[in-house]
Write a protein that holds these residues in place. Sequence first.
Motif, PDB file in Angstrom:
ATOM      1  N   VAL A 274       0.835  -1.200   0.000  1.00  0.00           N
ATOM      2  CA  VAL A 274       0.000   0.000   0.000  1.00  0.00           C
ATOM      3  C   VAL A 274       0.871   1.250   0.000  1.00  0.00           C
ATOM      4  O   VAL A 274       0.614   2.210  -0.736  1.00  0.00           O
ATOM      5  CB  VAL A 274      -0.949   0.008   1.213  1.00  0.00           C
ATOM      6  CG1 VAL A 274      -1.729   1.306   1.276  1.00  0.00           C
ATOM      7  CG2 VAL A 274      -1.901  -1.170   1.148  1.00  0.00           C
ATOM      8  N   ALA A 278       1.186   4.003  -2.915  1.00  0.00           N
ATOM      9  CA  ALA A 278       0.888   5.411  -2.637  1.00  0.00           C
ATOM     10  C   ALA A 278       2.011   6.314  -3.139  1.00  0.00           C
ATOM     11  O   ALA A 278       1.756   7.386  -3.701  1.00  0.00           O
ATOM     12  CB  ALA A 278       0.681   5.614  -1.136  1.00  0.00           C
ATOM     13  N   ILE A 303      -4.690   7.802  -0.197  1.00  0.00           N
ATOM     14  CA  ILE A 303      -5.089   6.466   0.264  1.00  0.00           C
ATOM     15  C   ILE A 303      -5.726   6.532   1.640  1.00  0.00           C
ATOM     16  O   ILE A 303      -6.737   5.869   1.917  1.00  0.00           O
ATOM     17  CB  ILE A 303      -3.870   5.520   0.296  1.00  0.00           C
ATOM     18  CG1 ILE A 303      -3.272   5.365  -1.092  1.00  0.00           C
ATOM     19  CG2 ILE A 303      -4.277   4.156   0.849  1.00  0.00           C
ATOM     20  CD1 ILE A 303      -4.231   4.822  -2.119  1.00  0.00           C
ATOM     21  N   GLN A 307      -9.656   5.376   2.684  1.00  0.00           N
ATOM     22  CA  GLN A 307     -10.012   4.444   3.751  1.00  0.00           C
ATOM     23  C   GLN A 307     -10.900   5.103   4.795  1.00  0.00           C
ATOM     24  O   GLN A 307     -11.900   4.530   5.240  1.00  0.00           O
ATOM     25  CB  GLN A 307      -8.753   3.884   4.403  1.00  0.00           C
ATOM     26  CG  GLN A 307      -8.001   2.889   3.549  1.00  0.00           C
ATOM     27  CD  GLN A 307      -6.961   2.129   4.332  1.00  0.00           C
ATOM     28  OE1 GLN A 307      -6.369   2.646   5.275  1.00  0.00           O
ATOM     29  NE2 GLN A 307      -6.716   0.891   3.946  1.00  0.00           N
ATOM     30  N   VAL A 324     -10.065   0.379  -1.995  1.00  0.00           N
ATOM     31  CA  VAL A 324      -8.664   0.811  -1.930  1.00  0.00           C
ATOM     32  C   VAL A 324      -7.863   0.160  -3.051  1.00  0.00           C
ATOM     33  O   VAL A 324      -7.028   0.804  -3.700  1.00  0.00           O
ATOM     34  CB  VAL A 324      -8.052   0.471  -0.556  1.00  0.00           C
ATOM     35  CG1 VAL A 324      -6.550   0.739  -0.561  1.00  0.00           C
ATOM     36  CG2 VAL A 324      -8.723   1.289   0.542  1.00  0.00           C
ATOM     37  N   LEU A 328      -5.723   2.002  -6.032  1.00  0.00           N
ATOM     38  CA  LEU A 328      -4.304   1.713  -6.251  1.00  0.00           C
ATOM     39  C   LEU A 328      -4.045   1.304  -7.702  1.00  0.00           C
ATOM     40  O   LEU A 328      -3.057   1.731  -8.314  1.00  0.00           O
ATOM     41  CB  LEU A 328      -3.842   0.605  -5.298  1.00  0.00           C
ATOM     42  CG  LEU A 328      -3.846   0.952  -3.808  1.00  0.00           C
ATOM     43  CD1 LEU A 328      -3.383  -0.250  -2.991  1.00  0.00           C
ATOM     44  CD2 LEU A 328      -2.956   2.143  -3.518  1.00  0.00           C
TER      45      LEU A 328
END
Length: 347
Positions: A274, A278, A303, A307, A324, A328
Amino acid sequence: MSASTATPRTTANSFTPSIGRTVRTREFTVFVAVLLLGAVITAINPAFLSFGNLFDLSRVLIVWTMLAFAALIVLISGGVDISFPAIANVTAYAVMAGFVNYGIDAGPVLSYSLAAVLGVVFGLLNGFLVGRFKVPTLIVTLGTSSLLYGGCLLFIGSNSLFQIPPALTDFSRASIATVDRASGTGTTSLHPVLLLTVALGVIVWLVLSRTALGRKVYALGGNAAVLERSGTNVRRLQLAVYGAAGGLAAIAGVTEVILTRNANPVSLQGDELVVIAAVVIGGASIVGGRGSVMGAVLGVLLIGIVQNSLVLVGVPAVWQQVAVGVVLIIGTVVPAIRERRQKGGLA
């Protein structure tokens, strides 16, 4: 008269290309996306812009942002490091366990210092293996990550250490400001480690953009062979890059301990993808040579807002990971397609 009117024209024209370049950057695109997403979520649930919600959001983003700085410098250098969450967890846990076992009431300065030294050591191990044996960085750091997590599970287990030094517990209660939570249950605070995050960002930005070392890091990701022919010791440079990444990761690990008041040897496991995504969304190239601190911060912020906003609008937890993931994919694939088209146009 004509001379006096020529000056403002020249000045205005000089700013136009600069503004155009800024608007076309990935950082600006992500910045606009953050603003638009924030506006939409605020329209759906005004609690998004409440100080209580923003303070809660900051606690998550602080650690991710520190980890993003570690991922950024490695990506710029042309590598991919996925061991930084393991380094963060293991160094912080080892330092906390050492303090508890020897009865040392350590504060934040000693905790950060010892963890950073240990993190640099693990980072140097990555840099040595990459530079000495020319092994792909993804393979090396995957091995390092597995080694660290495996060692923790073998000798420690996955149990959290809730007994941290009292001085560090006291610091964990410090705050710049305290407000009521958006939910109305209890209070939340803006922790002083936010200032440390800002300081780290400024330092990384200064090194990358204002020093010869930073220019060499970009050159390493752009064309390592040319850099080596110019007389630069590439192995030493890789040691510096991975050592710095390990130190930054360790600082993030101690910050996680401070904010949660416990040391969990696996709390950040899985966050590497993640965080890297990002940073890439923020403008860093997966093949090296490009990236910025501001882009990394904006990517993490995007990000984090995604969330947080899904929770606020009541999206079930099962769908939050899906959403998410979609962000991405779009954030990494679309820029790659655009870059390919630009190269094709230049060709």
